[in-house]
Write a protein that holds these residues in place. Sequence first.
Motif, mmCIF file in Angstrom:
data_model
loop_
_atom_site.group_PDB
_atom_site.id
_atom_site.type_symbol
_atom_site.label_atom_id
_atom_site.label_comp_id
_atom_site.label_asym_id
_atom_site.label_seq_id
_atom_site.Cartn_x
_atom_site.Cartn_y
_atom_site.Cartn_z
ATOM 1 N N VAL B 32 0.871 -1.182 0.000
ATOM 2 C CA VAL B 32 0.000 0.000 0.000
ATOM 3 C C VAL B 32 0.900 1.222 0.000
ATOM 4 O O VAL B 32 1.807 1.327 0.831
ATOM 5 C CB VAL B 32 -0.911 0.012 1.250
ATOM 6 N N MET B 43 -4.420 7.289 8.085
ATOM 7 C CA MET B 43 -5.768 6.788 7.858
ATOM 8 C C MET B 43 -6.419 7.454 6.656
ATOM 9 O O MET B 43 -7.107 6.796 5.875
ATOM 10 C CB MET B 43 -6.607 7.040 9.112
ATOM 11 N N LEU B 44 -6.204 8.737 6.481
ATOM 12 C CA LEU B 44 -6.914 9.462 5.424
ATOM 13 C C LEU B 44 -6.064 9.655 4.179
ATOM 14 O O LEU B 44 -6.486 10.327 3.246
ATOM 15 C CB LEU B 44 -7.374 10.824 5.947
ATOM 16 N N THR B 45 -4.853 9.072 4.149
ATOM 17 C CA THR B 45 -3.996 9.232 2.982
ATOM 18 C C THR B 45 -4.669 8.623 1.752
ATOM 19 O O THR B 45 -5.258 7.546 1.831
ATOM 20 C CB THR B 45 -2.649 8.515 3.195
ATOM 21 N N VAL B 46 -4.580 9.335 0.631
ATOM 22 C CA VAL B 46 -5.108 8.781 -0.620
ATOM 23 C C VAL B 46 -4.066 7.810 -1.161
ATOM 24 O O VAL B 46 -2.966 8.203 -1.530
ATOM 25 C CB VAL B 46 -5.395 9.897 -1.634
ATOM 26 N N THR B 47 -4.394 6.534 -1.143
ATOM 27 C CA THR B 47 -3.428 5.500 -1.542
ATOM 28 C C THR B 47 -3.945 4.739 -2.753
ATOM 29 O O THR B 47 -5.022 5.032 -3.274
ATOM 30 C CB THR B 47 -3.220 4.509 -0.389
ATOM 31 N N VAL B 49 -5.050 1.913 -2.540
ATOM 32 C CA VAL B 49 -6.292 1.297 -2.054
ATOM 33 C C VAL B 49 -7.473 2.188 -2.425
ATOM 34 O O VAL B 49 -8.487 1.738 -2.974
ATOM 35 C CB VAL B 49 -6.228 1.095 -0.523
ATOM 36 N N THR B 50 -7.318 3.486 -2.140
ATOM 37 C CA THR B 50 -8.370 4.454 -2.475
ATOM 38 C C THR B 50 -8.690 4.384 -3.956
ATOM 39 O O THR B 50 -9.856 4.334 -4.360
ATOM 40 C CB THR B 50 -7.884 5.879 -2.142
ATOM 41 N N MET B 53 -10.432 1.041 -4.969
ATOM 42 C CA MET B 53 -11.791 0.963 -4.424
ATOM 43 C C MET B 53 -12.694 1.954 -5.150
ATOM 44 O O MET B 53 -13.856 1.649 -5.450
ATOM 45 C CB MET B 53 -11.787 1.235 -2.926
ATOM 46 N N VAL B 57 -16.081 1.167 -7.168
ATOM 47 C CA VAL B 57 -17.368 1.851 -6.927
ATOM 48 C C VAL B 57 -17.905 2.423 -8.232
ATOM 49 O O VAL B 57 -19.096 2.288 -8.542
ATOM 50 C CB VAL B 57 -17.188 2.954 -5.864
#
Lengths: 183, 261
Positions: B32, B43-47, B49-50, B53, B57
């Motif tokens: 990641v 927690m809020l980092t744009v990775t 994963v973001t 996902m 969506v």
Amino acid sequence: MATEPYQQELAGACVGPNGSAIGMPQLCGDWVWNQVFWLVLALVAIYFVLNRVALPRIAAILAERQGTITGDLAKAEDLKRSAEEAEAAYDKALADARTEARKIADETRAEIRAEVEEAEAKADADIAAKTAESEKQIAEIRASALANVEQVAKETAEALVAALGIDASKAELDAAVDKRIEG
Amino acid sequence: MAETTGEAHGAADAAHGDGGGLVFHPMDQFIVEPLFGDGAVNMLTVTNVTLWMAIAVLCIMALMVLGTSGRGIVPGRVQSVAELAYGFVYKMVEDVSGKDGVKYFPYIMTLFMFIVFSNFLGLIPMAFTTTSHFAVTVVLALAVFIGVTALGFVKHGVKFLELFWVTSAPLALRPVLAVIELISYFVRPVSHSIRLAGNLMAGHAVIKVFAGFAALAAVSPISVLAITAMYGLEVLVAFIQAYVFTILTCVYLKDALHPHH
């Protein structure tokens, strides 16, 4: 483990200095809350989109299609039934027409027979009447012929007697002739 | 080298300075990392994963919302796929959980769509497979476990515990069975989550290992064949694991709705 501080800064405890993973990235605690956060966000987004828009819409489409199919089937059933009714009516009309035709034929036949019989009877009667009349005429003619023969015989006898020079009364002559004819 | 696999992690591979020969980094694809710049992953980092996902969506929205916007009585291509997915999951919920389980169909549909799209998007070369991480699948499995358990207690109160009391067994055996049932009940989220992540991780890692062998000219044809075969298997696994996760969710839901054996 990456030991150099700047490498720690750069990639965390789970990625080595060469950019390669140390152990299983799946077991790296540093990334868990990031993944959980974005996962929950994604699931909530999917849930709202599905629950509010997509699923009711698809349910409506499927229900409408089911309704259309059921309606079409019912309509087809109706049409089939009315076709069967029409066929039955046609058959009945055909049978009726056939009996009617037979009845008319029978009636006509009977009528013609009656007429023929009547005509025959009339003709027979006519013939009988004409025969009777003819017989009567023949009888009359025969009777008049006999009378004429008597007359001729009397006149001939009178003439013969006169020619022979015998004087005789007419009454004597007639009586003699009658006596001869009857004899 | 690893770039030829397509499964390779571009940034990670660029850093590989190792010389020739066989280099295996089968796990690098699961790293990641921040999408913009370097630094720690908060927690809020744009990775990545973001990113993946979000792609999942958007794909789900494209299929289920845009695909059905025509509302055709005679469906088009995309609409029939959306209807197929709907019917597939709906029938599964109805058959396995019963009529009263249909109320929870949107939740199960959400799980299925997310997992199936994540699995298939993960099969795109260079993609990141979000469902190959335990952090993701454990959250999914725990959501099911906690939700189903809460539902069982809300619906049946203490009677929900009859699930562990096997009345069809002889009385003497029931306490033993109750212990076994209780253990198996709590193992459910573990197996539920590890099955999904483990299958995907293993498949992707194996493809990567085969890809590493492609560097040797002598075995590269075999390696390419093996990758092709594994990819075919992974396509199956991607769907089957989503199906398994969903149907197990339905089974757990059935247990919560009808705890009597």
